[in-house]
Design an enzyme around this catalytic site. Structure first.
Site, PDB file in Angstrom:
ATOM      1  N   TYR A   6       0.863  -1.257  -0.022  1.00  0.00           N
ATOM      2  CA  TYR A   6       0.011   0.074   0.059  1.00  0.00           C
ATOM      3  C   TYR A   6       1.004   1.333   0.121  1.00  0.00           C
ATOM      4  O   TYR A   6       0.575   2.148   0.650  1.00  0.00           O
ATOM      5  CB  TYR A   6      -0.875   0.006   1.454  1.00  0.00           C
ATOM      6  CG  TYR A   6      -1.847  -1.408   1.315  1.00  0.00           C
ATOM      7  CD1 TYR A   6      -2.574  -1.553   0.177  1.00  0.00           C
ATOM      8  CD2 TYR A   6      -1.830  -2.114   2.408  1.00  0.00           C
ATOM      9  CE1 TYR A   6      -3.762  -2.498   0.243  1.00  0.00           C
ATOM     10  CE2 TYR A   6      -2.651  -2.997   2.592  1.00  0.00           C
ATOM     11  CZ  TYR A   6      -3.481  -3.196   1.527  1.00  0.00           C
ATOM     12  OH  TYR A   6      -4.094  -4.245   1.600  1.00  0.00           O
ATOM     13  N   TYR A 133     -14.482  -4.597   2.700  1.00  0.00           N
ATOM     14  CA  TYR A 133     -12.617  -5.204   2.271  1.00  0.00           C
ATOM     15  C   TYR A 133     -12.982  -6.650   2.513  1.00  0.00           C
ATOM     16  O   TYR A 133     -12.961  -6.920   3.723  1.00  0.00           O
ATOM     17  CB  TYR A 133     -12.107  -4.496   3.137  1.00  0.00           C
ATOM     18  CG  TYR A 133     -10.470  -4.861   2.465  1.00  0.00           C
ATOM     19  CD1 TYR A 133      -9.968  -4.358   1.379  1.00  0.00           C
ATOM     20  CD2 TYR A 133      -9.831  -5.703   3.422  1.00  0.00           C
ATOM     21  CE1 TYR A 133      -8.533  -4.800   1.322  1.00  0.00           C
ATOM     22  CE2 TYR A 133      -8.652  -6.060   3.220  1.00  0.00           C
ATOM     23  CZ  TYR A 133      -7.917  -5.879   2.319  1.00  0.00           C
ATOM     24  OH  TYR A 133      -6.868  -6.135   1.735  1.00  0.00           O
ATOM     25  N   ASP A 224     -17.006 -13.031   6.826  1.00  0.00           N
ATOM     26  CA  ASP A 224     -15.752 -12.810   6.741  1.00  0.00           C
ATOM     27  C   ASP A 224     -15.312 -12.476   8.033  1.00  0.00           C
ATOM     28  O   ASP A 224     -15.366 -11.200   8.336  1.00  0.00           O
ATOM     29  CB  ASP A 224     -15.262 -12.145   5.631  1.00  0.00           C
ATOM     30  CG  ASP A 224     -13.907 -11.729   5.573  1.00  0.00           C
ATOM     31  OD1 ASP A 224     -13.233 -11.992   6.494  1.00  0.00           O
ATOM     32  OD2 ASP A 224     -13.344 -10.869   4.569  1.00  0.00           O
ATOM     33  N   LYS A 251      -5.793 -13.810  10.115  1.00  0.00           N
ATOM     34  CA  LYS A 251      -5.116 -13.052  11.132  1.00  0.00           C
ATOM     35  C   LYS A 251      -4.719 -13.708  12.492  1.00  0.00           C
ATOM     36  O   LYS A 251      -3.864 -14.321  12.897  1.00  0.00           O
ATOM     37  CB  LYS A 251      -5.911 -11.652  11.230  1.00  0.00           C
ATOM     38  CG  LYS A 251      -6.073 -10.988   9.970  1.00  0.00           C
ATOM     39  CD  LYS A 251      -6.607  -9.562  10.434  1.00  0.00           C
ATOM     40  CE  LYS A 251      -6.578  -8.814   8.885  1.00  0.00           C
ATOM     41  NZ  LYS A 251      -5.548  -8.165   8.555  1.00  0.00           N
TER      42      LYS A 251
HETATM   43  C1  LIG Z   1     -12.224  -8.768   6.488  1.00  0.00           C
HETATM   44  C2  LIG Z   1     -10.926  -9.159   5.865  1.00  0.00           C
HETATM   45  N1  LIG Z   1     -11.075 -10.143   5.170  1.00  0.00           N
HETATM   46  C3  LIG Z   1      -9.811 -10.671   4.457  1.00  0.00           C
HETATM   47  C4  LIG Z   1      -8.670 -10.027   4.483  1.00  0.00           C
HETATM   48  C5  LIG Z   1      -7.259 -10.383   3.795  1.00  0.00           C
HETATM   49  O1  LIG Z   1      -6.553 -11.088   4.690  1.00  0.00           O
HETATM   50  P1  LIG Z   1      -5.045 -11.401   4.405  1.00  0.00           P
HETATM   51  O2  LIG Z   1      -4.379  -9.891   4.485  1.00  0.00           O
HETATM   52  O3  LIG Z   1      -4.208 -12.383   5.280  1.00  0.00           O
HETATM   53  O4  LIG Z   1      -5.084 -11.868   2.715  1.00  0.00           O
HETATM   54  C6  LIG Z   1      -8.532  -8.830   5.491  1.00  0.00           C
HETATM   55  C7  LIG Z   1      -7.171  -8.252   5.819  1.00  0.00           C
HETATM   56  O5  LIG Z   1      -7.359  -7.265   6.014  1.00  0.00           O
HETATM   57  C8  LIG Z   1      -9.726  -8.370   6.078  1.00  0.00           C
HETATM   58  O6  LIG Z   1      -9.593  -7.426   6.993  1.00  0.00           O
END
Ligand SMILES: Cc1ncc(COP(=O)(O)O)c(C=O)c1O
Length: 400
Positions: A6, A133, A224, A251
């Site tokens: 980023y 996101y 998610d 995470k």
């Molecule tokens: C809600 C959500 N889904 C998916 C992701 C993507 O995860 P990664 O960075 O491990 O690919 C993130 C990353 O910030 C997220 O906040």
């Protein structure tokens, strides 16, 4: 040469070089001690260098670090999938591992789409949220709705064909199901807290209605919980409040130790792939899925979460944050939002935050603002003094 995330590499400020880290503290090469207010992108819930997670990983290293799941299996991955199956609510029991949250989201969407084709349905539309996101891979970008991350790929509707975005309002939800209900394969949401889209918080009533409508129209509900899982919203999982058909975790799954993620499906979804027809199999398999070191870190992380009563720690973070932010305001702030282990100050103009990174660094706090958002998502083991220091630093920026 490292290509940083980023970032415009032409103008990038030199990243802060960390020599070692312990608990919530990052120690720089030039001897500074910084409190990490963002838990390495919200993942390091136990802090850094945790002796028990370190040991779990090093113990496993003596056996092997990785063995593929193609034709082989091993005890750490079996134990982790058993633990997740018993720990997650309802019949979210079928664990498909991957190496990152984005990939696990791809897996969830692919699962939902194929679940439908396997049963001979021609449904092809995905419902998602505005400001969503879900990661940076292509399908995750499609269900995302944040051009601030993906602007280089254009705002053209072409790439989002088949995806409908709605705000977190029940009227909009009902209208979408009314109009597109029989075309929907699934509805994917970041439940209660939309992270990278701006720490936007919304009410559980929206999710309850979503569950009802998904049932009525026979669409799958996907949570998610890559960011919200493991307590961040003040709930262990939002899935404890409203049960989705598929949940995605990442995470904090490994306590932020090793990149790993999992897509967990319920029985109905899993059984939608059981068939004598080989084309009904789920054809996906990341090389590092079920990595043994990641599984051992995850098992120990979950053990600590339960044993040390992390839900109490998170409630305490929320209580302290509410107390400290009580009555605080500034004309440059549009809203202060607090939920579980997340505190966000949204400002009216991005420029208000210019220079805050340096300011917090000088005060011994590592903060990473983005766009109009100044926030903290600290490790759950943070002490009251450390948390107050972060919040005081955030407030002090406006009180200069
Ligand atoms: C809600 C959500 N889904 C998916 C992701 C993507 O995860 P990664 O960075 O491990 O690919 C993130 C990353 O910030 C997220 O906040």
């Amino acid at each position: 040469m490292i290509w940083y995330p980023y970032a415009q590499m032409k103008t990038l400020d030199a990243p802060i070089k960390i020599k070692n880290a312990k608990g919530v503290h990052l120690y720089t090469e030039d001897g500074r001690d910084l409190i990490d207010s963002v838990s390495s992108w919200w993942s390091v819930i136990h802090g850094y260098n945790h002796p028990e997670i370190n040991k779990a990983i090093t113990d496993q290293l003596g056996n092997f670090s990785h063995i593929m799941l193609g034709g082989l299996t091993h005890e750490p991955v079996q134990r982790l999938s058993d633990k997740l199956a018993s720990w997650l609510p309802g019949d979210l029991d079928y664990c498909f591992f991957s190496d990152s949250g984005s990939v696990a989201v791809e897996v969830a969407l692919k699962m939902a789409l194929q679940f439908n084709t396997n049963r001979g349905s021609s449904r092809d539309t995905i419902l998602a949220l505005e400001h969503a996101y879900h990661g940076d891979t292509f399908k995750a970008m499609e269900v995302g709705d944040d051009e601030d991350y993906h602007f280089a790929f254009g705002a053209s509707n072409e790439k989002k064909r088949g995806v409908i975005h709605i705000p977190t309002e029940i009227a909009a939800l009902e209208k979408a199901f009314d109009e597109f209900g029989d075309k929907l394969t699934c509805f994917i949401v970041e439940p209660l807290l939309q992270g990278a889209g701006g720490m936007r918080m919304y009410d559980v009533s929206f999710l309850k209605r979503a569950r009802e409508l998904c049932d009525k129209y026979d669409a799958l509900l996907i949570f998610d919980e890559v960011a919200t899982g493991f307590g961040r919203t003040g709930n262990r999982f939002v899935a404890d409040l409203v049960l989705p058909d598929i949940i995605v975790l990442g995470k904090a799954l490994t306590g932020g130790y090793i990149g790993h993620a999992v897509t967990v499906a319920n029985k109905r979804v899993y059984e939608g792939f059981l068939s004598d027809d080989p084309t009904h199999a789920f054809m996906h398999g990341p090389t590092f899925m079920g990595n043994a070191l990641a599984c051992c870190a995850a098992l120990k992380s979950i053990e600590l979460f339960e044993r040390e009563n992390y839900m109490e720690k998170i409630k305490n973070i929320e209580r302290i944050a509410r107390r400290e932010m009580q009555g605080f305001s500034d004309e440059r702030i549009s809203e202060i939002r607090i939920m579980g282990g997340c505190v966000c100050i949204e400002v009216k103009d991005d420029a208000v935050l210019d220079g805050f990174k340096r300011f917090s660094f000088e005060r011994g706090v590592f903060c990473r603002t983005f766009l109009k958002y100044m926030y903290t998502m600290p490790p759950y083991i943070i002490t009251e003094t450390e948390l107050v220091k972060i919040l005081d630093t955030m407030k002090a920026w406006f009180e200069r």
